[in-house]
Design an enzyme around this catalytic site. Structure first.
Site, short mmCIF file in Angstrom:
data_model
loop_
_atom_site.label_atom_id
_atom_site.label_comp_id
_atom_site.label_asym_id
_atom_site.label_seq_id
_atom_site.Cartn_x
_atom_site.Cartn_y
_atom_site.Cartn_z
N ASP A 156 0.84 -1.20 0.00
CA ASP A 156 0.00 0.00 0.00
C ASP A 156 0.87 1.25 0.00
OD1 ASP A 156 -2.30 1.53 0.15
OD2 ASP A 156 -3.06 0.57 1.97
N ASP A 206 -10.58 2.03 -3.44
CA ASP A 206 -11.15 1.79 -2.11
C ASP A 206 -12.67 1.76 -2.17
OD1 ASP A 206 -8.91 1.46 -0.65
OD2 ASP A 206 -8.81 3.51 0.11
C1 DGJ Z 1 -5.84 1.91 1.82
C2 DGJ Z 1 -6.20 0.68 1.05
O1 DGJ Z 1 -6.68 1.03 -0.20
C3 DGJ Z 1 -7.22 -0.13 1.84
O2 DGJ Z 1 -7.62 -1.23 1.10
C4 DGJ Z 1 -6.60 -0.54 3.14
O3 DGJ Z 1 -5.53 -1.40 2.90
C5 DGJ Z 1 -6.15 0.69 3.90
N1 DGJ Z 1 -5.30 1.53 3.10
C6 DGJ Z 1 -5.41 0.29 5.15
O4 DGJ Z 1 -4.84 1.35 5.78
#
Ligand code: DGJ
Length: 751
Positions: free
Chosen positions: A478, A548
């Site tokens: 991430d 997301d």
């Molecule tokens: C952003 C990601 O896109 C989410 O899926 C998740 O992993 C969060 N960060 C966790 O902090």
């Protein structure tokens, strides 16, 4: 594939679908002649070239009123002489001069395709798959050498381009501006298609007619960004998804980029793409070289679908690497939306046990397992497990998950640090920062200075230790904030504008090391969802967390736009709970799956909280995806109806096996319409002479051989698939079938 006329210095790159032709101009620069549908090769293409006198311009040679760079199409324009448009290259010399004059020196044809030092790029496995032309140019004043690389692939309607420069002089050079490719189109009667948006609504399709002047998209955020993808296409106004000319430009790069079209006073359209020149410069000392990233150019005469299919094929087979390139991708469950930071080993094992019973193959433990991390304020950089949550450590948990018969995956955010962390306490100087300036935060976190090799080494060591020690099959990498106050305490003043590019090179270096050392691990990239969905990432991580936003309706637009360039095998898509966490929308479970099927499939919810009926439904969805997984990952994808057109109420797409024996069609309707007319959907890519069994998903799941309808491919493509009855006031049916947010899926099989 590459023809050279050595006396007139014309070069013709050609494959079954395209031709790309250029020549050496009389001043030694490279002129563009043609890019488009394949032409017969002839010895002389000089009829494509014109010179003439024009009022109010500047000419290169004294006594000659015809040869002006302002008037000719070029391949890699440089700044300083008679071209007034934006160049591909702008170099500053020690004496303050910004003029360069790179003259043709030589050419070389290579079988196959050379790798680009330190940068991701498409590749070949057999040298028969492509041919590469290298053009070398030299500037005698600076003693700099410019290399332009052009690769033509045998099996794809693709030309890749890149450029590098070497300083053979004895004075440093400052590169202010070095793009990967530039190309002058003969006219400007095109529309520019781009993929733009923001967090949670990434890669929406936008289209505008070219206008005089500059139109551009870019990133200054340190990642390729969710605001604009490093891609654009130029299509004719009449071009559709299925017909007409289109040219795609995509940069294999994950940092700040610029993609620009400049329409000049003669309606010549200069299309270019590369590292964003804004806030960039690079000092090239004596003997040093600089390599610009690769640009992937696609030409298709079969509309946007044709263009996308070229990108999909190339990226699936010759950008993605490693053993996961061809392996079925596991169906995963991710605990992020199920627990956020609030979990412990028992809770995780409980969800995993339920998930296993439903057929899920991989459990992914998301953010919150390390340091003291119970919210987003602490611990990034402290890559050791939180024993309060995981008393048996990651090793213990991963083994227990394995014992359930599932693989185990883990979340990292390697490029970040929290101020409340052991790492920050020890190394505050490792943060991207500018001395005497405050540091802005994003999500309470700071960006590690990956331009420093010692930072990359440190994170490499910490991650490798965990990946070595525990039973880990998957990593979600991430990256959750954009860069601000960009600077490095380790670099001198004159190199500060190198930081964003050096940073990305550091990220690539870490990816290269980890993917080489742990070839069995499947990497999925992520940046607050899809803020780094680009070909640079796909070279290392064959999957990307698309967004997301997991709402099925929002996902229609996001996945539709993403599919313009990126294959379904790269597109992370999960079923999440309702009300949806991003938009609070309640959609049927069937629709959530019917959308997520068109990607690398998974769940992002607590399956243990579902009722029995929902669990049975999920079980069936998983069983179905397993049956169709190779069709979805390896099939040819067609967009059929766009959520960006008309009232946006309908979306449809399909995927067909390359041998045309099987297809999956998805149709989605956002809001129910009262008393709607009868509808049909024209399919694509089928064998017109073959009969197909046509079954809706429900009936297919109940009994595959209980087929109600058979149709020839031509009926389905030219007359269309009957979409069935929608709610008319006389047929109250299931909300899932005909209410708001309903969807239908059909399975087509030959025979
Ligand atoms: C952003 C990601 O896109 C989410 O899926 C998740 O992993 C969060 N960060 C966790 O902090």
């Amino acid at each position: 594939m590459i023809h050279v006329n050595a006396s007139s210095l014309q070069f013709h790159l050609q494959n079954d679908s395209l031709s790309y032709i250029f020549h050496v101009l009389k001043n030694g620069h490279i002129g563009h002649l043609y890019f488009g549908k394949r032409l017969h090769h002839v010895e002389d293409f000089s009829s494509f070239y014109q010179e003439d006198e024009r009022g109010a311009t500047a000419y290169v040679y004294e006594g000659n009123n015809q040869f002006s760079l302002d008037l000719v199409q070029q391949e890699y324009p440089v700044y300083g002489t008679t071209d007034f448009r934006y160049p591909a290259l702008h170099i500053e010399q020690e004496d303050g001069s910004r003029i360069s004059d790179f003259k043709y020196q030589s050419y070389r044809i290579m079988k196959g395709k050379p790798a680009l030092q330190g940068l991701p790029a498409t590749y070949v496995e057999d040298e028969q798959e492509a041919e590469t032309l290298e053009i070398t140019l030299y500037d005698e004043v600076t003693n700099a050498q410019l290399r332009l690389l052009y690769t033509v692939f045998t099996d794809y309607g693709v030309i890749t381009r890149s450029a590098s420069i070497s300083n053979h002089g004895n004075k440093p050079l400052n590169i202010n501006h070095m793009l990967s490719c530039s190309l002058d189109f003969f006219d400007a009667n095109y529309e520019m298609v781009q993929l733009s948006g923001s967090w949670s609504r990434e890669r929406h399709v936008k289209c505008r007619a070219l206008q005089s002047g500059v139109q551009s998209i870019s990133s200054t955020r340190g990642t390729s960004s969710s605001q604009h993808n490093p891609f654009f296409a130029l299509k004719r106004p009449e071009t559709t998804e299925d017909t007409g000319d289109v040219y795609g430009f995509n940069l294999v790069y994950s940092g700040n980029f610029l993609a620009q079209v400049e329409v000049d006073h003669y309606d010549v359209a200069r299309a270019s793409i590369g590292i964003n020149p804004f806030d960039f410069s690079w000092t090239l000392e004596e003997g040093e070289s600089f390599q610009a990233p690769e640009a992937v150019l696609v030409y298709s005469d079969q509309g946007l679908n044709g263009m996308s299919q070229q990108y999909h094929g190339l990226y699936r087979h010759r950008l993605a690497r490693g053993m996961w390139r061809n392996k079925p991708r596991p169906i995963l469950i991710n605990n992020w939306e199920a627990t956020y930071f609030d979990f412990n080993e028992d809770k995780i094992l409980h969800i995993a046990t339920e998930a296993k019973a439903l057929g899920i193959e991989l459990f992914v433990l998301d953010d919150g397992w390390f340091g003291q991390r119970n919210d987003d304020k602490t611990s990034l950089g402290d890559w050791f497990e939180n024993k309060n949550k995981l008393p048996n450590g990651l090793k213990g948990l991963s083994e227990k998950i394995n014992q359930l018969g599932m693989q185990f995956g883990l979340w990292f955010e390697p490029e970040m640090v929290s101020k409340v962390s052991e790492l920050y306490e020890t190394h505050p100087e490792w943060v991207i920062q500018v001395a005497n300036r405050a540091c802005s935060h994003g999500r309470n976190q700071y960006v590690l200075d990956f331009s420093r090799p010692e930072v990359v080494n440190y994170i490499d060591e910490k991650m490798a230790h965990i990946l070595q020690d525990c039973s880990i099959h998957y990593v979600k990498w991430d990256m959750n904030r954009y860069m601000t106050e960009i600077g490095s305490l380790a670099l001198p003043a004159h190199r500060q504008k190198e930081v964003p590019h050096r940073y990305i090179l550091g990220v690539y270096e870490l990816y290269e090391r980890l993917t080489t050392r742990f070839p069995h691990i499947l990497f999925e990239s992520c940046a607050s969802g899809g803020a780094r969905y680009d070909p640079g990432m796909l070279y290392y991580a064959p999957q990307t967390w698309t967004s997301d936003d997991t709402d099925a309706v929002e996902r229609l637009k996001i996945q539709y736009g993403t599919s313009m360039v990126y294959p379904l095998s790269s597109l992370g898509a999960h079923v999440s709970e309702v009300p949806n966490h991003q938009v609070m929308r309640v959609t049927p479970l069937s629709t959530r799956a019917n959308v997520a099927f068109f990607g690398t499939f998974g769940y992002e919810l607590d399956v243990s909280k579902m009722n029995e009926q929902e669990k049975q439904q999920v079980k069936a969805q998983i069983a179905f995806y397993k049956q169709c997984r190779s069709l979805i990952h390896d099939g040819v994808f067609y967009r059929l109806r766009s959520p960006f057109e008309g009232d946006g109420n309908e979306t449809a797409w399909m995927v067909v096996l390359p041998d045309q024996s099987m297809a999956l069609v998805g149709h989605y309707q956002v809001l129910a319409k009262p008393n709607d007319g009868f509808k049909r959907l024209c399919l694509r890519g089928l064998d017109k002479d073959q009969r197909y069994s046509v079954q809706q998903l429900d009936s297919y799941l109940k009994n595959k051989s209980n087929v109600e309808h058979h149709h020839y491919g031509d009926e389905l493509m030219y007359a269309g698939l009957n979409l069935g009855i929608s709610f008319s006031g006389t047929n109250p049916g299931l909300v899932e079938d005909s209410g708001d947010f309903c969807s239908k899926l059909w399975v087509l099989q030959k025979g």
